[in-house]
Motif scaffolding. Structure first.
Motif, PDB file in Angstrom:
ATOM      1  N   TYR A  18      18.628  23.126 -89.233  1.00 39.75           N
ATOM      2  CA  TYR A  18      19.424  23.930 -90.166  1.00 39.75           C
ATOM      3  C   TYR A  18      19.251  25.439 -89.983  1.00 39.75           C
ATOM      4  O   TYR A  18      20.241  26.172 -89.953  1.00 39.75           O
ATOM      5  N   PRO A  19      18.029  25.971 -89.851  1.00 42.79           N
ATOM      6  CA  PRO A  19      17.904  27.429 -89.737  1.00 42.79           C
ATOM      7  C   PRO A  19      18.530  28.014 -88.478  1.00 42.79           C
ATOM      8  O   PRO A  19      18.716  29.223 -88.392  1.00 42.79           O
ATOM      9  N   LYS A  20      18.869  27.168 -87.486  1.00 41.70           N
ATOM     10  CA  LYS A  20      19.394  27.694 -86.228  1.00 41.70           C
ATOM     11  C   LYS A  20      20.900  27.514 -86.087  1.00 41.70           C
ATOM     12  O   LYS A  20      21.454  27.773 -85.019  1.00 41.70           O
ATOM     13  N   ARG A  21      21.549  27.115 -87.159  1.00 44.25           N
ATOM     14  CA  ARG A  21      22.978  26.820 -87.028  1.00 44.25           C
ATOM     15  C   ARG A  21      23.780  28.049 -86.630  1.00 44.25           C
ATOM     16  O   ARG A  21      24.676  27.969 -85.795  1.00 44.25           O
ATOM     17  N   ARG A  22      23.470  29.205 -87.202  1.00 40.18           N
ATOM     18  CA  ARG A  22      24.261  30.394 -86.897  1.00 40.18           C
ATOM     19  C   ARG A  22      24.129  30.774 -85.428  1.00 40.18           C
ATOM     20  O   ARG A  22      25.104  31.144 -84.770  1.00 40.18           O
ATOM     21  N   ARG A  23      22.921  30.679 -84.881  1.00 43.18           N
ATOM     22  CA  ARG A  23      22.722  31.019 -83.475  1.00 43.18           C
ATOM     23  C   ARG A  23      23.526  30.088 -82.577  1.00 43.18           C
ATOM     24  O   ARG A  23      24.123  30.512 -81.588  1.00 43.18           O
ATOM     25  N   VAL A  24      23.553  28.807 -82.924  1.00 40.14           N
ATOM     26  CA  VAL A  24      24.318  27.843 -82.129  1.00 40.14           C
ATOM     27  C   VAL A  24      25.812  28.130 -82.233  1.00 40.14           C
ATOM     28  O   VAL A  24      26.545  28.070 -81.235  1.00 40.14           O
ATOM     29  N   ASP A  25      26.282  28.456 -83.433  1.00 38.77           N
ATOM     30  CA  ASP A  25      27.704  28.804 -83.601  1.00 38.77           C
ATOM     31  C   ASP A  25      28.089  29.965 -82.700  1.00 38.77           C
ATOM     32  O   ASP A  25      29.135  29.946 -82.042  1.00 38.77           O
TER      33      ASP A  25
END
Length: 575
Positions: A348-355
């Protein structure tokens, strides 16, 4: 349409192989402006590069449309790994079979004396790995004096693996009149420098934009709590029941741990990493090819050059470091017109980076929930019905046993027993955090109604400096609060997520212990996202209608230590 400027023998080989048209990279290297020139080609894995350079060097190998008698090699192909070299050799064999080409393969782990005998008998093309080729060159078995074409396949990977000195020695031993074809998924500075040294007026070809994302690969992503990554892998494997699946981890330790965990759960799995010997690698790949194993857990480097026709599912258990690595991994599936699925498991905390990574790479991805146990059971039912509907030939013994069963049991009882038998042979799906507490979003994520659970009449509120703008979600905040505050889930009341902050309800009886724990753990690296938890000055204001607790569309990169990776080895939930 097959171009008319190809040698007839190669055009016939392509047609016999089912080619109706060339891929973009293949068409580019045989175009008129590429004839006879050095080439610097950037193309993705699975884009048909092997056939591309096989076609590109045809004019040098057979200028009159046919090959001369085998003698000193005319073409040298260098690949980073044994598996890739063997794969290249197989591709060139069918492409040049009608021309009568003799191809020698020189790779580590094979009989070197047999390779030397093959070279001494005369060959047209030599394919090998840098170390073994250099060894043959130094021993005098590899004669490069007549070489007309040198091909460097996966050049970026060879430099990453430390083969620069080997490559330079091999290229220095070739005539200056040779053509040099350099193929690389990426073109970092070391590759450009190598090209400037060993190529003359090279034509630069890039088909990355056309191949990017691989049209035959469906990309999916699913956000999960860090502690549920392993369970998500299990459920993905059970939902798809792929003929062959490949799981990517970042380190040898994580490969070892996940492989052992899958074996424990009943999956037929093998592992590939740098700690495995060549014999172990060969055994693992053979087990995948003959279907004794259906799951391969691997690191990026160990999976280089592996071509498994039955591979239809790639799972990124640990996130790739960049978009190029993502595509290299995913490119193991979706080849030669076959469909494939690549799934990213995203903490969950890495979703923005993956997006951001996916957007920059122009990869279309579908965000989906982790398959639940109910989803898997429904898929199992459909698979069972499909299998039973397929026509089969029954012999007399099968029919006789069927009649005996009908004498002892009712038909519906036999059918139910068959279903139970098939289910018993499959690993059990895992209960995920979201599915194991389906009411958690209402009980712990949204308290607009102001209702309290029993035992939470006398409570204290704490606040966290993260809200919907930062993709706050009860599913990953809940385990974080438990770790930081040294409390259990049952000791956490409502979790109210607003635009820029989140408030948490704690029973007054444990509030002092909770406050002391969060203050202590804040400076010990236990906070996996840099979130601050402090006492609030009162209950949160009543949320307006429609202001739910779900994650917002935007987010920020949290401060503080990096989120815990898969190497933390999440444990299975108790049943």
């Amino acid at each position: 349409m097959i171009p008319e400027n190809l040698p007839p023998l190669l055009a016939e080989a392509l047609s016999a192989r089912g080619y109706e048209t060339l891929t973009p990279v293949q068409a580019s290297v045989v175009a008129d402006d590429a004839k006879g020139r050095d080439l610097l080609v950037s193309a993705q894995t699975g884009s048909g590069k092997t056939v591309a350079f096989g076609l590109a060097m045809a004019d040098e190998l057979m200028p009159d449309g046919a090959l001369d008698r085998p003698a000193a090699p005319l073409a040298l192909v260098i690949a980073p790994t044994r598996e890739l070299a063997l794969q290249v050799s197989r591709e060139l064999m069918w492409l040049y079979a009608s021309a009568g080409a003799r191809i020698a393969t020189c790779v580590g782990g094979m009989d070197a004396s047999r390779e030397r005998r093959s070279l001494n008998q005369g060959v047209h093309i030599v394919v090998g790995t840098p170390g073994r080729l250099r060894d043959h060159l130094e021993r005098g078995a590899l004669n490069l004096a007549a070489l007309r074409v040198a091909v460097l396949d996966e050049a970026d990977e060879m430099l990453d693996m430390g083969f620069r000195e080997d490559l330079e020695q091999l290229l220095d031993g070739t005539p200056e009149t040779r053509r040099t074809l350099l193929f690389s998924a990426t073109l970092p500075r070391p590759i450009v420098a190598l090209a400037r040294t060993y190529q003359r007026d090279a034509l630069r070809i890039s088909t990355v934009g056309e191949d990017r994302g691989h049209g035959d690969i469906e990309y999916q992503a699913m956000a999960v709590p860090p502690s549920d990554i392993e369970n998500a892998v299990v459920n993905l494997l059970r939902l798809h029941e792929a003929e062959t699946a490949m799981l990517f981890c970042a380190t040898r330790d994580n490969v070892r741990h996940l492989h052992a965990s899958l074996l424990e759960r009943g999956f037929a799995a093998v592992a590939l990493s740098g700690e495995h010997s060549q014999n172990e690698r060969n055994a693992a790949l053979q087990a995948l090819r003959d279907q004794r194993a259906r799951v391969c857990v691997a690191t990026d480097v160990a999976a280089r050059g592996i071509d498994l026709p039955s591979l239809s599912l790639v799972v990124h258990v640990e996130l790739p470091r960049d978009a190029e690595t993502l595509q290299h991994r995913s490119g193991r599936t979706g080849r030669a017109g076959r469909k494939g699925t690549a799934v990213l498991i995203v903490p969950y905390p890495k979703r923005r980076r993956v997006d951001m990574m996916l957007r920059s790479a122009r990869i279309a991805v579908t965000w989906t929930p982790v398959p639940s146990a109910d989803d898997i059971r429904a898929a199992d039912r459909e698979r069972l019905l499909t299998q039973l509907a397929e026509p089969v030939e029954l012999d007399e013994e099968d029919n006789a046993l069927g009649l005996r069963l009908l004498e002892q049991r009712e038909p519906h009882e036999i059918a139910a027993m068959l279903v139970r038998l098939m289910r018993s042979r499959l690993p059990s799906p895992e209960e995920m955090l979201e599915s194991s507490e389906p009411d958690r979003g209402q009980r712990g994520g949204d308290t607009r109604t102001g209702e309290h659970r029993p035992g939470f009449d006398d409570t204290v509120w704490f606040k966290m400096d993260i809200g919907r703008r930062q993709n706050a979600d009860p599913r990953w905040l809940l385990p974080l609060i438990c770790r930081r505050g040294h409390v259990t889930r049952d000791e956490i009341g409502a979790i109210r997520i607003d635009q820029n902050e989140t408030r948490v309800q704690i029973p007054r009886a444990v509030a002092a212990k909770f406050a002391a724990s969060v203050a202590k753990t804040a400076g010990q690296g236990n906070d996996e996202s840099g979130i601050t938890i402090i006492p609030a000055d009162g209950p949160p204001p009543q949320a307006p209608r429609g202001a739910g607790a779900g994650a917002g569309p935007r987010g920020r990169k949290p401060n503080g230590p990096r989120p815990a990776s898969y190497s933390a080895r999440p444990t299975r939930p108790r049943r």
